[in-house]
Scaffold this active site. Structure first.
Site, PDB file in Angstrom:
ATOM      1  N   ASN A 152       0.168  -5.883  -3.798  1.00 20.18           N
ATOM      2  CA  ASN A 152       0.360  -6.663  -2.580  1.00 20.18           C
ATOM      3  C   ASN A 152       0.446  -5.667  -1.428  1.00 20.18           C
ATOM      4  O   ASN A 152       1.480  -5.042  -1.212  1.00 20.18           O
ATOM      5  CB  ASN A 152       1.655  -7.470  -2.729  1.00 20.18           C
ATOM      6  N   ARG A 211      -2.986  -9.610  -4.000  1.00 21.73           N
ATOM      7  CA  ARG A 211      -2.623 -10.709  -3.111  1.00 21.73           C
ATOM      8  C   ARG A 211      -3.478 -10.588  -1.851  1.00 21.73           C
ATOM      9  O   ARG A 211      -3.492  -9.540  -1.201  1.00 21.73           O
ATOM     10  CB  ARG A 211      -1.151 -10.608  -2.755  1.00 21.73           C
TER      11      ARG A 211
END
Ligand code: ADP
Length: 393
Positions: free
Chosen positions: A11, A90
């Protein structure tokens, strides 16, 4: 299946890189951690499954690629036999096209880059993370998992703004975000309380970023975040719902440019604009902290009422995110005056952060689900490598 296969969930934010390394099966990561303040003052902490700090490999933390190289070298030291089978990322924006995770190639990367104007503060960093991982793991599947995907089936009325229709055609829509979290919570509810999942659920994802989602029969039908990650609830530093007239005032009366307005709306507003971070607010006991908490609670209640109305009622209210999972005060205050919609919490259970918070008299089940965006990403990565373990992704 190769028992030494590893799956990395990444992420990448503007100056951070959160990582979780998963084994071939199971929900518990082998390694978690993050790089922060990527740049000249970058720092990194990685922990093993027992929570012990891993000794970091040498490297530079001045770029995302450098930070990822440190992660990889540290993991190699700690798990010499592990081979990376897939990497999941992500990605904040999937635009109109992506309602599922997707295997990334150059063509997909080009499409994701075209969405940068829709999420200028996040999308470029997400893409930089993917590029860094592609270079570090040539030939290893890279999977993009989108925060917008969960909401793509929303009805027109929640997807549009009442501005000239050409903007809708050009992609100016209400995308909704935090979809990986909603996806996880939906899957958990399906597992532990399928009868609730079959009905009307409102999920309150209350963290630094905060939003709420109405989920009817497992599908997102309305959400508080709109075109950007600014809309809806007030957040750690983001403003939440605002009258566009305020922006015109900033432009016309204060002569601000877009960079200055962006700075105010994304970084100087929300709880910080009113006072401070939630934990600090709860510890403080002064007029400014009361105002900030009052405003936050008011907006969560308002959004809950609106989302319940969209579904004609609510069977379950689920709290998640750093505030939702940990703040007894916020949960109590949000639920306090909701008896009229059948919500009543048990204060003892609330004080214990129990899974079920509602009292035996409550018509609506109130719950906490500890959300796991990292796991949703890892499951998508496993699916890309051909491992299907009941994933929804
Ligand atoms: P992110 O959106 O960055 O993932 P988190 O979900 O980790 O953020 O949530 C961070 C927020 O949770 C912060 O506002 C923090 O103050 C709040 N928070 C964390 N623990 C507590 C706690 N025990 N009580 C109140 N607020 C908390």
């Amino acid at each position: 299946m190769d028992q030494n296969a590893g799956f990395l969930a990444l992420n990448a934010g503007s100056s951070s890189l959160k990582v979780a390394l998963f084994p071939a099966t199971g929900d518990e990561p082998l390694v978690t951690g993050q790089a922060e303040r990527i740049g000249p003052e970058g720092t990194m902490k990685l922990r093993d499954a027992e929570g012990n700090a891993l000794p970091l490999a040498e490297g530079d933390l001045t770029s995302h690629a450098g930070a990822l190289a440190v992660v990889i070298a540290t993991v190699k030291q700690a798990f010499p036999d592990l081979t990376m089978a897939a990497v999941g990322h992500r990605v904040v924006h999937g635009g109109l096209d992506f309602s599922q995770p997707v295997l990334v190639d150059e063509n997909i990367l080009r499409k994701l880059s075209e969405l940068e104007p829709f999420a200028p503060l996040h999308q470029p960093h997400n893409i930089a993370g993917i590029r860094a991982a592609m270079a570090a793991f040539p030939g290893v599947p890279q999977v993009a998992c989108f925060d917008t995907a969960f909401h793509r089936g929303q009805p027109f009325v929640n997807d549009t703004f009442a501005i000239p229709h050409r903007y809708y055609e050009a992609g100016v829509r209400r995308y909704g975000f935090h979809g990986l979290s909603y996806d996880y919570v939906t899957g958990e509810l399906e597992r532990i309380a399928p009868h609730l999942m079959a009905g009307r659920v409102v999920v309150a994802h209350l963290g630094n970023g905060a939003s709420m989602c109405a989920i009817y029969k497992g599908k997102s039908v309305a959400s508080s975040m709109g075109f950007s990650a600014l809309d809806g609830l007030p957040m750690g530093t983001r403003c939440g719902q605002i009258d566009p007239g305020v922006l015109l005032y900033m432009l016309d009366r204060e002569g601000m440019d877009t960079a200055q307005i962006r700075q105010v709306l994304y970084n100087e507003s929300g709880l910080r604009g009113l006072s401070n971070d939630m934990r600090t607010l709860e510890a403080a006991d002064n007029a400014a902290s009361h105002r900030a908490i009052d405003y936050f609670v008011f907006r969560v209640q308002r959004e809950l009422d609106a989302l319940a109305a969209v579904m004609g009622g609510v069977d379950a209210l689920v709290f998640c995110g750093g505030i939702g999972e940990n703040s007894r005060v916020i949960r109590r205050r949000v639920c306090e005056r909701l008896g009229w919609m059948g919500i009543e919490i048990d204060h003892g259970r609330n004080a214990e952060n129990a899974t079920i918070l509602s009292s035996e008299f409550s018509r609506t089940t109130v719950m906490i689900v500890n959300t796991r965006e990292d796991l949703v990403i890892a499951r998508a990565a496993r699916a890309a490598a051909g491992i299907t373990e009941g994933t929804r992704a």
